[in-house]
Design a protein around this motif. Structure first.
Motif, PDB file in Angstrom:
ATOM      1  N   UNK C  52       0.842  -1.192   0.000  1.00 11.25           N
ATOM      2  CA  UNK C  52       0.000   0.000   0.000  1.00 11.25           C
ATOM      3  C   UNK C  52       0.875   1.238   0.000  1.00 11.25           C
ATOM      4  N   UNK C  53       0.227   2.379   0.246  1.00 10.14           N
ATOM      5  CA  UNK C  53       0.989   3.626   0.396  1.00 10.14           C
ATOM      6  C   UNK C  53       1.964   3.497   1.555  1.00 10.14           C
ATOM      7  N   UNK C  54       1.647   2.628   2.464  1.00 11.82           N
ATOM      8  CA  UNK C  54       2.558   2.369   3.582  1.00 11.82           C
ATOM      9  C   UNK C  54       3.886   1.860   3.038  1.00 11.82           C
ATOM     10  N   UNK C  55       3.804   0.958   2.046  1.00 13.32           N
ATOM     11  CA  UNK C  55       5.001   0.488   1.389  1.00 13.32           C
ATOM     12  C   UNK C  55       5.667   1.625   0.624  1.00 13.32           C
ATOM     13  N   UNK C  56       4.837   2.290  -0.144  1.00 14.84           N
ATOM     14  CA  UNK C  56       5.405   3.251  -1.094  1.00 14.84           C
ATOM     15  C   UNK C  56       6.126   4.381  -0.383  1.00 14.84           C
ATOM     16  N   UNK C  57       5.464   4.955   0.607  1.00  8.86           N
ATOM     17  CA  UNK C  57       6.101   6.042   1.349  1.00  8.86           C
ATOM     18  C   UNK C  57       6.713   5.534   2.649  1.00  8.86           C
ATOM     19  N   UNK C 134      -7.390   5.005   6.953  1.00 11.05           N
ATOM     20  CA  UNK C 134      -7.036   6.377   7.315  1.00 11.05           C
ATOM     21  C   UNK C 134      -5.603   6.680   6.891  1.00 11.05           C
ATOM     22  N   UNK C 135      -4.762   5.647   7.077  1.00 10.77           N
ATOM     23  CA  UNK C 135      -3.352   5.789   6.696  1.00 10.77           C
ATOM     24  C   UNK C 135      -3.203   6.129   5.209  1.00 10.77           C
ATOM     25  N   UNK C 136      -4.009   5.463   4.388  1.00 14.78           N
ATOM     26  CA  UNK C 136      -3.935   5.711   2.952  1.00 14.78           C
ATOM     27  C   UNK C 136      -4.382   7.143   2.631  1.00 14.78           C
ATOM     28  N   UNK C 137      -5.480   7.548   3.272  1.00 16.12           N
ATOM     29  CA  UNK C 137      -5.955   8.914   3.043  1.00 16.12           C
ATOM     30  C   UNK C 137      -4.882   9.905   3.465  1.00 16.12           C
ATOM     31  N   UNK C 138      -4.252   9.605   4.611  1.00 12.69           N
ATOM     32  CA  UNK C 138      -3.220  10.497   5.117  1.00 12.69           C
ATOM     33  C   UNK C 138      -2.057  10.602   4.136  1.00 12.69           C
ATOM     34  N   UNK C 139      -1.675   9.437   3.559  1.00 15.25           N
ATOM     35  CA  UNK C 139      -0.542   9.460   2.641  1.00 15.25           C
ATOM     36  C   UNK C 139      -0.871  10.303   1.424  1.00 15.25           C
ATOM     37  N   UNK C 140      -2.112  10.242   0.976  1.00 16.03           N
ATOM     38  CA  UNK C 140      -2.459  11.045  -0.202  1.00 16.03           C
ATOM     39  C   UNK C 140      -2.407  12.536   0.133  1.00 16.03           C
ATOM     40  N   UNK C 336      -0.963   3.103  -5.008  1.00 18.93           N
ATOM     41  CA  UNK C 336      -0.886   2.199  -3.855  1.00 18.93           C
ATOM     42  C   UNK C 336      -2.059   2.442  -2.925  1.00 18.93           C
ATOM     43  N   UNK C 337      -2.325   3.741  -2.660  1.00 21.61           N
ATOM     44  CA  UNK C 337      -3.384   4.075  -1.721  1.00 21.61           C
ATOM     45  C   UNK C 337      -4.745   3.673  -2.275  1.00 21.61           C
ATOM     46  N   UNK C 338      -5.013   4.047  -3.511  1.00 20.49           N
ATOM     47  CA  UNK C 338      -6.345   3.797  -4.052  1.00 20.49           C
ATOM     48  C   UNK C 338      -6.635   2.298  -4.174  1.00 20.49           C
ATOM     49  N   UNK C 339      -5.678   1.541  -4.677  1.00 17.30           N
ATOM     50  CA  UNK C 339      -5.969   0.114  -4.867  1.00 17.30           C
ATOM     51  C   UNK C 339      -6.266  -0.560  -3.535  1.00 17.30           C
ATOM     52  N   UNK C 340      -5.461  -0.182  -2.523  1.00 13.60           N
ATOM     53  CA  UNK C 340      -5.714  -0.794  -1.214  1.00 13.60           C
ATOM     54  C   UNK C 340      -7.085  -0.405  -0.709  1.00 13.60           C
ATOM     55  N   UNK C 341      -7.399   0.893  -0.792  1.00 16.02           N
ATOM     56  CA  UNK C 341      -8.664   1.357  -0.219  1.00 16.02           C
ATOM     57  C   UNK C 341      -9.846   0.704  -0.928  1.00 16.02           C
ATOM     58  N   UNK C 342      -9.762   0.618  -2.250  1.00 14.43           N
ATOM     59  CA  UNK C 342     -10.881   0.058  -2.999  1.00 14.43           C
ATOM     60  C   UNK C 342     -11.126  -1.405  -2.606  1.00 14.43           C
TER      61      UNK C 342
END
Lengths: 109, 124, 895
Positions: C52-57, C134-140, C336-342
């Motif tokens: 996810x964005x966790x990985x990416x960032x 929330x983490x994904x939203x935060x990363x965006x 990363x964020x969107x795919x995970x969230x979806x």
């Protein structure tokens, strides 16, 4: 292999190959675990100790090399499994017959 | 005073034989042939001795004996029992019921006389 | 400089591209094209929503803080994939053969379709995954912020606003492509394809940044390595326990995360894809992490102190004026964020809808049975609302928690929560003894320990009372969240993982051992654990006759072939169907279920019929197995029953034989007693009188002759008795030989009367009818005469009236001749009538000295002659009827 059935004494060469490949597939994660547990033995750098430390570049090289090796092994096994006629992913031996469940039988393997 | 004996027996020939014997021995003999009315006859007469057959028409000698032993006036009446069946079970039953002497037919006349004299000793 | 507007435009364009790809993929799949959509490659790439964005960032951020520790997050899944043959293969096979729709569904299916368990897992998943969203939203929003900070655009940027819009946009996408089909088990080709595209985008973006950093900024591999060693993270600094714990945790989460389960099991087209993914996915993970450490090290070196290492992936290109690369990187993070969230929203919404909303709705409807086709809309609506609600929760969490928490720590907390499912999952797949109560206990215990030791201290600092984390619960330091059971000094994450999963597993096993599973649980347990032995891959049951055939086969195993055939034929006739297989109409199924229920119990029957007709969640082979088991049990118990019936029959026979013997013995005793009595009585008289004659002196002649006569009479009586006894014994033993001859009844009666009456002083009068007695006989005439003599003598002896009269009347009807002897006496008393023919039975006093054997002998004789003798009631006096076959009949019984 799965218990309860008596396998023939001599297997077809192909089946024999396939079984050895499957053995390898079962062993692989344990090899991986052992390899990747190695970093647990490395000395940890602490502010208060001046002892020997593990340079990060070495650490990184080891981890990624091990990782790459495991991926390579897995790929080889995957290809071998495909080539030995593993069109069905069942264990060799229980493809042909469906044995009735015995209530007292515990784990399958 | 003559002693009084009562004989309950349904076989006329046997009755006659015993009456002959005891009369000559100096007894007053009264007889009765029916089981059903035997107890009444005994309690009415209250003899010094009772000679009782086992197999009687109407009521068996065993029942008559039990009945008599249950009454205060005949509780200790001497009873001589005669049976023709001769099975040991009968002797046991009779002893339980409270018989004083038990004899199996056919008997010898001397035996009967001995038994009777024994059960009711002479007053003299 | 990239303006915020252009950034938003790029985002929108990218999202539009995703929509387009998803749409096209759906259309292609619907038309049957696009085999590549089902390729192993797409499957492998779809697994990448793990990253996810966790990985990416966050990975770079983590590396900048803790060095190589971040890599454990990817080593865990790598090991799981390497062991696919033993683990994932089974999970996928079970998931597909049971047609499960989510991890909660799988757990529930394993433990007897327990909805309580499913809702527990769902709640756990929602609590665990919401912070992650929330983490994904935060990363965006952070990445937006990075661009804004880097630009000179003075245009105001409302951070929370952007997060809201992002959340809304993602919810719309998830709803559009994630809830198209009612069947959550069907593949969402659109979503999966879009995810695969996003997987490529984020890999390419991260690789591009990495290559730029290593070769563009650091100057090659060697210098990059040197730079790493020289940086703050230049030496190994990960504790062994933490290394092992996080590796294990990530492996567990990889299997248990709802979104991973969605792509790995639910969306799996073919389990053979696992073979490819076994090496391809680890390779993907390795590539994703390859440049993380260099980027972190270079970032730490180049970027000003205090810059957020979580954003190095963006800020490094930006600060070097590589706008294009920064944009690519931004899109990678966005992907990363969107795919995970979806996918997470899809998976969670299925769980929430199926296990919480729908049960509630059905309960509120009241009458669950009347629910019909329009449930479709309710299901879809509830799933859509669930997606919106989950996104809303994630947004609220994001708004409340703010940016205070590092990305990586939230991720690990979520992992530890989700990993609580692991014991129930693994136990369910490999241990048949695992029960529902065990799973519930394990989940609850693990969940509570996790909340107390990790979730509250880590993210809910404000909720916990001050001092609790140090002083511990109830003031006991060994109960403090960070140092449970004296583990102070140990890393809180490691401590929490050990204790929560430890207690979880112990509770799970202990409770499973203590409780007993329901029939459905046991059936499902066998299904799961032995999935390879009785499934050749999922099969759907289509076609009603196929179902009926299976029902038939199953019924045969339980009811026996005859009864099953009869049952089905009867139903087919009732339905008017040709052939012997009826349609599986509801009425028939209900009847069949009842029929089976009689044999195997209602619950099992319900499950069996339901499984065959209601879908392929259990394969037919399994039902057969259960049916076989039941049949064996039934057979065994019926054998037992037969044996016990035989035993009781034998016992009864023995009892009867014993009774008979006892009776015979009693009879023999009585007979001997009688014989003894009958012999001894005359002997008593004989002895007494002979002794009188011998011993008494002075007897007169009259007395002597009288006593002699008595002795003589008794001697005759004895002789008669012995004769009778011998006669009777011969008759009874059947050794008598009949002397058959022809004669007239009247002649026989004449002879009998003269014999009986001769020499007696009786005055018995006989009344006879000559015409009636003109009956020809063919029998043993002497024996018949004996019977008649007996009867006439009896009348003579016992008829005590002034003018005794015996009426003899003969009649012939049919094949029988009857002769009645009726006297005018008192007759035989009622209670003695039944006994008159018994041996030694005597009525009244010992009048004539008979031994009481006469009538017994008569009866024996008449039975030998094929006739009988009976006592007639109500004839005034004593009345006997002699009957015997007439001459024309078959004749006497010869013996």
């Amino acid at each position: 292999m799965s218990g309860g059935q008596t396998p023939p004494v001599f297997l077809e060469r192909r089946t024999y190959r396939r079984r050895r490949v499957l053995d390898a597939a079962r062993v692989l994660p344990w090899i991986g675990s052992a390899l990747l547990a190695a970093p647990m033995l490395w000395p940890v750098a602490r502010p208060d100790t001046d002892g020997a430390t593990m340079p990060m570049s070495h650490a990184m090289t080891f981890v990624f090399a091990a990782w790459f090796g495991l991926i390579l092994l897995s790929a080889v096994l995957s290809v071998l499994l495909g080539r030995t006629g593993a069109t069905d992913l069942s264990d060799a031996g229980d493809v042909a017959q469906i044995s009735p469940v015995r209530p007292d039988r515990g784990r399958a393997r | 005073m003559r002693r009084n004996v009562m004989l309950i027996e349904d076989e006329p020939n046997i009755t006659e034989a015993i009456r002959f014997l005891l009369t000559r021995d100096g007894w007053d003999v009264q007889t009765h042939a029916d089981g059903n009315s035997a107890v009444d006859a005994v309690t009415r007469v209250l003899p010094d001795l009772l000679i009782l057959d086992v197999m009687l028409p109407g009521k068996s000698g065993m029942d008559i004996l039990r009945d008599l032993r249950g009454r205060p006036e005949t509780e200790s009446l001497p009873v001589l029992m005669l049976t023709a069946r001769g099975q040991s079970r009968d002797r046991d039953m009779a002893e339980k019921a409270g018989v004083n002497r038990f004899m199996t037919k056919p008997f010898s006349n001397a035996e009967v006389l001995d038994a009777v004299r024994d059960l009711v000793p002479s007053p003299t | 400089m990239t303006s915020l507007n252009s950034l938003i435009l790029v985002c929108l364009a990218y999202v539009a591209l995703l929509f387009l790809v998803a749409f096209v993929a759906e259309r292609l799949a619907a038309r049957g094209y696009g085999g590549w959509l089902r390729s192993p490659l797409v499957y492998t790439l779809s697994l990448s929503i793990y990253c996810t964005a966790w990985t990416f960032y966050g990975a770079v951020g983590s590396a900048a803080r803790n060095g190589l520790e971040f890599v454990t997050i990817y080593l865990g899944p790598t090991l799981v994939m390497l062991g696919w043959w033993m683990g994932l293969r089974k999970l996928v096979r079970v998931g597909r053969s049971q047609r499960v729709s989510s991890i909660a569904d799988l757990i529930s299916a394993r433990y007897g379709k327990s909805n309580l368990l499913a809702s527990c897992v769902t709640v756990l998943a929602v609590i665990g995954v919401t912070p992650y969203i929330a983490l994904q939203l935060q990363s965006i929003t952070l990445s937006f912020q990075a661009f804004v900070d880097a630009s000179d655009d003075p245009m105001g940027y409302a951070e929370t606003g952007s997060a809201l819009w992002v959340a809304v946009g993602l919810a719309v996408f998830a709803i559009l492509f994630g809830t198209r089909n009612l069947d959550a088990n069907e593949r969402h080709h659109g979503v999966v394809t879009a995810i695969a595209l996003e997987a490529v985008v984020k890999l390419v973006a991260l690789l591009a940044v990495g290559i730029f950093v290593v070769w563009g900024l650091a100057g090659g591999i060697g210098p990059a390595m040197a730079q790493i060693d020289a940086s703050a993270i230049g030496a190994w600094q990960t504790e062994g326990s933490r290394w092992a714990a996080i590796t294990f945790l990530s492996a567990a989460a990889f299997v248990c995360l709802p979104r991973m389960f969605q792509v790995m099991v639910v969306e799996a087209d073919d389990e053979r894809h696992l073979r490819t993914a076994a090496w391809a996915f680890p390779a993907y993970l390795m590539l994703i992490s390859l440049f993380v450490l260099p980027i972190a090290a270079v970032g730490l070196t180049l970027m000003p102190a205090g810059s957020n290492p979580d954003l190095f992936v963006l800020t490094l290109p930006l600060s070097n004026d590589r706008e294009g690369l920064a944009m690519l990187s931004f899109i990678g993070g966005f992907s990363s964020a969107t795919s995970m969230v979806i996918v997470a929203a899809m998976a969670l919404s299925t769980m929430v809808s199926n296990h919480i909303v729908m049960p509630l709705w059905l309960a509120l409807q009241g009458d669950g049975a009347s629910v019909s086709g329009d449930v479709r809309h309710v299901v879809l609506l509830s799933r859509r609302i669930s997606i919106a609600a989950i996104m809303g929760l994630g947004y609220l969490y994001h708004a409340a928690a703010g940016e205070g928490v590092a990305l990586a720590s939230i991720g690990l907390v979520a992992f530890a929560g989700i990993a609580q499912i692991l014991p129930s999952l693994v136990g369910g797949l490999y241990w048949r003894g695992a029960t529902r109560a065990g799973a519930l206990a394990g989940l609850t215990v693990g969940f509570v320990v996790w909340i107390y030791t990790l979730l509250l201290p880590e993210i809910g600092g404000a909720i916990l009372p001050a001092g609790l984390s140090e002083a511990g619960l109830f003031g006991l330091s060994w109960l403090s969240p960070g140092g449970l059971f004296g583990g102070t000094g140990v890393d809180p994450l490691v401590s929490s993982v050990v204790w929560s999963l430890g207690f979880n597993t112990v509770a799970f096993i202990a409770m499973s051992l203590l409780t007993f599973p329901s029939p459905l649980e046991r059936l499902q347990g066998a299904q799961f654990v032995n999935v390879f032995e009785h499934s050749t891959g999922p099969r759907g049951w289509t076609g009603s006759i196929a179902q009926t055939e299976d029902l038939m086969i199953m019924s045969q195993r339980i009811l026996g072939p005859d009864q099953a055939h009869a049952l089905f034929a009867r139903e087919a006739m009732r339905q008017g169907v040709r052939g012997s297989l009826p349609e599986p109409s509801p009425a028939f199924l209900q009847a069949l279920e009842r029929e089976l229920g009689g044999s195997v119990g209602a619950a099992t029957a319900h499950a069996m019929v339901g499984q065959i007709v209601g879908g392929a969640s259990v394969s037919v082979q399994d039902l057969m197995a259960v049916a076989d088991e039941s049949a064996q049990l039934l057979e065994y118990s019926s054998q037992l029953e037969a044996k016990s019936a035989e035993l009781s029959r034998t016992a009864r026979q023995l009892r009867e034989a014993n009774d008979k013997l006892t009776q015979v013995s009693l009879q023999k005793d009585a007979f001997l007693g009688q014989v003894s009595h009958e012999l001894r009585t005359p002997m008593t008289s004989i002895r007494a009188f002979s002794e009188i004659l011998r011993d008494t002196t002075g007897l007169n002649d009259a007395e002597k002759s009288r006593y002699g006569a008595i002795i003589h009479g008794e001697a005759l009586r004895l002789t008669r008795l012995l004769d009778d006894l011998l006669d009777l014994s011969v008759l009874e033993s059947g050794q008598v030989s009949l002397n058959l001859g022809h004669g007239q009844l009247s002649d026989v009666l004449d002879q009998a009367a003269s014999t009986a009456l001769t020499g007696s002083d009786g005055n018995l009068r006989l009344r006879r009818s000559a015409e009636a007695e003109a009956i020809a006989l063919h029998t043993d005439l002497d024996r018949l005469t004996q019977v008649f003599i007996n009867l006439i003598s009896n009348a003579q002896k016992y008829c005590e009236v002034d003018r005794p009269t015996l009426t003899i009347s003969a009649r012939e009807f049919g094949s029988m001749v009857t002769i009645d002897f009726v006297d005018n006496g008192a007759g035989i008393p009622e209670e003695a009538q039944a006994m008159v023919f018994e041996k030694f039975a005597r009525v009244g006093g010992e009048k004539a000295g008979g031994a009481g054997l006469g009538l017994a002998i008569c009866r024996e004789i008449m039975q030998r002659l094929g006739g009988d003798i009976q006592y007639l009631r109500g004839q005034g006096g004593a009345a006997f009827r002699v009957s015997l076959p007439s001459r024309d009949a078959k004749g006497a019984r010869r013996t």
